[in-house]
Design a protein around this motif. Structure first.
Motif, PDB file in Angstrom:
ATOM      1  N   LYS A   1      96.671   2.678  92.281  1.00 50.38           N
ATOM      2  CA  LYS A   1      96.716   2.350  90.861  1.00 50.38           C
ATOM      3  C   LYS A   1      95.692   3.074  90.008  1.00 50.38           C
ATOM      4  O   LYS A   1      95.976   3.460  88.886  1.00 50.38           O
ATOM      5  CB  LYS A   1      96.535   0.833  90.691  1.00 50.38           C
ATOM      6  CG  LYS A   1      97.645  -0.005  91.296  1.00 50.38           C
ATOM      7  CD  LYS A   1      98.977   0.233  90.603  1.00 50.38           C
ATOM      8  CE  LYS A   1      98.940  -0.282  89.165  1.00 50.38           C
ATOM      9  NZ  LYS A   1     100.242  -0.108  88.491  1.00 50.38           N
ATOM     10  N   HIS A   2      94.468   3.242  90.528  1.00 47.07           N
ATOM     11  CA  HIS A   2      93.432   3.818  89.666  1.00 47.07           C
ATOM     12  C   HIS A   2      92.304   4.384  90.516  1.00 47.07           C
ATOM     13  O   HIS A   2      92.038   3.900  91.629  1.00 47.07           O
ATOM     14  CB  HIS A   2      92.884   2.752  88.715  1.00 47.07           C
ATOM     15  CG  HIS A   2      92.209   3.307  87.502  1.00 47.07           C
ATOM     16  ND1 HIS A   2      92.905   3.723  86.389  1.00 47.07           N
ATOM     17  CD2 HIS A   2      90.912   3.540  87.232  1.00 47.07           C
ATOM     18  CE1 HIS A   2      92.047   4.164  85.475  1.00 47.07           C
ATOM     19  NE2 HIS A   2      90.830   4.066  85.970  1.00 47.07           N
TER      20      HIS A   2
ATOM     21  N   LYS B   1      98.752  -1.732  84.108  1.00 49.17           N
ATOM     22  CA  LYS B   1      97.839  -0.590  84.076  1.00 49.17           C
ATOM     23  C   LYS B   1      96.782  -0.669  85.167  1.00 49.17           C
ATOM     24  O   LYS B   1      96.476   0.298  85.832  1.00 49.17           O
ATOM     25  CB  LYS B   1      97.166  -0.479  82.707  1.00 49.17           C
ATOM     26  CG  LYS B   1      98.053   0.115  81.622  1.00 49.17           C
ATOM     27  CD  LYS B   1      99.060  -0.897  81.137  1.00 49.17           C
ATOM     28  CE  LYS B   1      99.923  -0.356  80.013  1.00 49.17           C
ATOM     29  NZ  LYS B   1     100.956  -1.309  79.621  1.00 49.17           N
TER      30      LYS B   1
ATOM     31  N   ALA C   1      93.503  -0.700  85.203  1.00 48.75           N
ATOM     32  CA  ALA C   1      92.386   0.233  85.110  1.00 48.75           C
ATOM     33  C   ALA C   1      91.109  -0.430  85.606  1.00 48.75           C
ATOM     34  O   ALA C   1      91.016  -1.656  85.703  1.00 48.75           O
ATOM     35  CB  ALA C   1      92.217   0.704  83.669  1.00 48.75           C
TER      36      ALA C   1
ATOM     37  N   ASN D   1      94.409  -5.100  80.870  1.00 48.88           N
ATOM     38  CA  ASN D   1      94.915  -3.759  81.172  1.00 48.88           C
ATOM     39  C   ASN D   1      93.829  -2.711  81.380  1.00 48.88           C
ATOM     40  O   ASN D   1      93.893  -1.926  82.318  1.00 48.88           O
ATOM     41  CB  ASN D   1      95.827  -3.289  80.039  1.00 48.88           C
ATOM     42  CG  ASN D   1      97.096  -4.114  79.920  1.00 48.88           C
ATOM     43  OD1 ASN D   1      97.702  -4.449  80.924  1.00 48.88           O
ATOM     44  ND2 ASN D   1      97.492  -4.446  78.700  1.00 48.88           N
ATOM     45  N   GLY D   2      92.868  -2.667  80.467  1.00 48.93           N
ATOM     46  CA  GLY D   2      91.836  -1.634  80.514  1.00 48.93           C
ATOM     47  C   GLY D   2      90.462  -2.230  80.302  1.00 48.93           C
ATOM     48  O   GLY D   2      90.326  -3.298  79.690  1.00 48.93           O
TER      49      GLY D   2
ATOM     50  N   ASN E   1      96.111  -1.597  75.503  1.00 47.03           N
ATOM     51  CA  ASN E   1      96.358  -1.051  76.828  1.00 47.03           C
ATOM     52  C   ASN E   1      95.145  -0.404  77.489  1.00 47.03           C
ATOM     53  O   ASN E   1      94.964  -0.540  78.695  1.00 47.03           O
ATOM     54  CB  ASN E   1      97.492  -0.027  76.763  1.00 47.03           C
ATOM     55  CG  ASN E   1      98.816  -0.658  76.392  1.00 47.03           C
ATOM     56  OD1 ASN E   1      99.105  -1.782  76.785  1.00 47.03           O
ATOM     57  ND2 ASN E   1      99.627   0.050  75.622  1.00 47.03           N
ATOM     58  N   TYR E   2      94.345   0.333  76.723  1.00 48.24           N
ATOM     59  CA  TYR E   2      93.178   1.017  77.287  1.00 48.24           C
ATOM     60  C   TYR E   2      92.034   0.949  76.293  1.00 48.24           C
ATOM     61  O   TYR E   2      92.241   0.850  75.085  1.00 48.24           O
ATOM     62  CB  TYR E   2      93.492   2.491  77.614  1.00 48.24           C
ATOM     63  CG  TYR E   2      94.490   2.661  78.721  1.00 48.24           C
ATOM     64  CD1 TYR E   2      94.108   2.523  80.059  1.00 48.24           C
ATOM     65  CD2 TYR E   2      95.824   2.942  78.447  1.00 48.24           C
ATOM     66  CE1 TYR E   2      95.031   2.662  81.080  1.00 48.24           C
ATOM     67  CE2 TYR E   2      96.753   3.076  79.461  1.00 48.24           C
ATOM     68  CZ  TYR E   2      96.348   2.941  80.776  1.00 48.24           C
ATOM     69  OH  TYR E   2      97.265   3.077  81.784  1.00 48.24           O
TER      70      TYR E   2
END
Length: 210
Positions: A36-37, A96, A98, A147-148, A186-187
């Motif tokens: 994922k990250h 996401k 993150a 998400n972020g 989102n980020y």
């Protein structure tokens, strides 16, 4: 994707993929579930990575386990993690997810389950924050996802879906501020005293905490 010396390290649905600067494959490592990250530690000596465990996914709402791994920067093909630890669960599994590393802690967004914090040396959980996403009217949790994330010396900044930007005290993980927009956050990233939040539908907002 992160740049590690002459290599590009990539988190993909296959796992960890490594390419040279000309995008020729150098190596790969298949993970139990999709990766994922990836991110560096602040000193640049270690790479942290997350991937899903081997839970069979029926649909996007299947709750899956997360695995947190730490690699030495010199392990360019990501074959020998310093540690590989189970790191709670993620739902939904198409978010996401993150993460970032700051002051000896790894901050990981785990969708509806909120933000988890792990010790960067051991992978042990040291903190957790989750917004109240339960709807009394609907009788179930709403799909509101962390998400972020970005962190500085004082605060943790979470791009928290339709809850917008959520700001926590970095020592207590207590909420100190938030800003809600009509779009999903989102980020988030930080630069020169400003907070940059990427929202859905082509929207970028810039904040300054006062």
């Amino acid at each position: 994707v992160i740049v590690n010396g002459d290599n590009l390290q990539v988190a993909s649905t296959y796992g960890y993929e490594i390419y040279d600067k000309n995008l020729n494959p150098v190596g790969y490592k298949q993970t139990a579930g999709r990766a994922k990250h990836l991110c560096f530690s602040p000193d640049g000596n270690n790479v942290f990575a997350i991937h899903y465990d081997g839970t069979q996914i029926a649909d996007e709402n299947t709750e899956v386990g997360l695995v947190l791994e730490k690699f030495n920067k010199s392990d360019a093909t990501m074959q020998s993690p310093v540690f590989s630890k189970d790191a709670n669960k993620v739902k939904p599994n198409n978010g996401k997810n993150a993460m970032c590393v700051y002051d000896g802690k790894v901050y990981v967004c785990q969708s509806m389950n909120g933000l988890y914090v792990y010790d960067a040396n051991t992978g042990t959980q040291v903190g957790h924050y989750k917004e109240n996403i339960y709807s009394e009217r609907l009788g179930h949790d709403m799909a509101i996802c962390a998400n972020g994330v970005a962190v500085d010396a004082n605060y943790v900044y979470i791009a928290y879906g339709t809850r917008g930007l959520v700001v926590l005290d970095c020592n207590t993980l207590k909420k100190v501020s938030s800003f809600v927009s009509m779009r999903s956050a989102n980020y988030v990233t930080l630069a020169n005293g400003y907070i940059y939040v990427a929202y859905g539908r082509n929207c970028l907002k810039v904040f300054k905490l006062m």
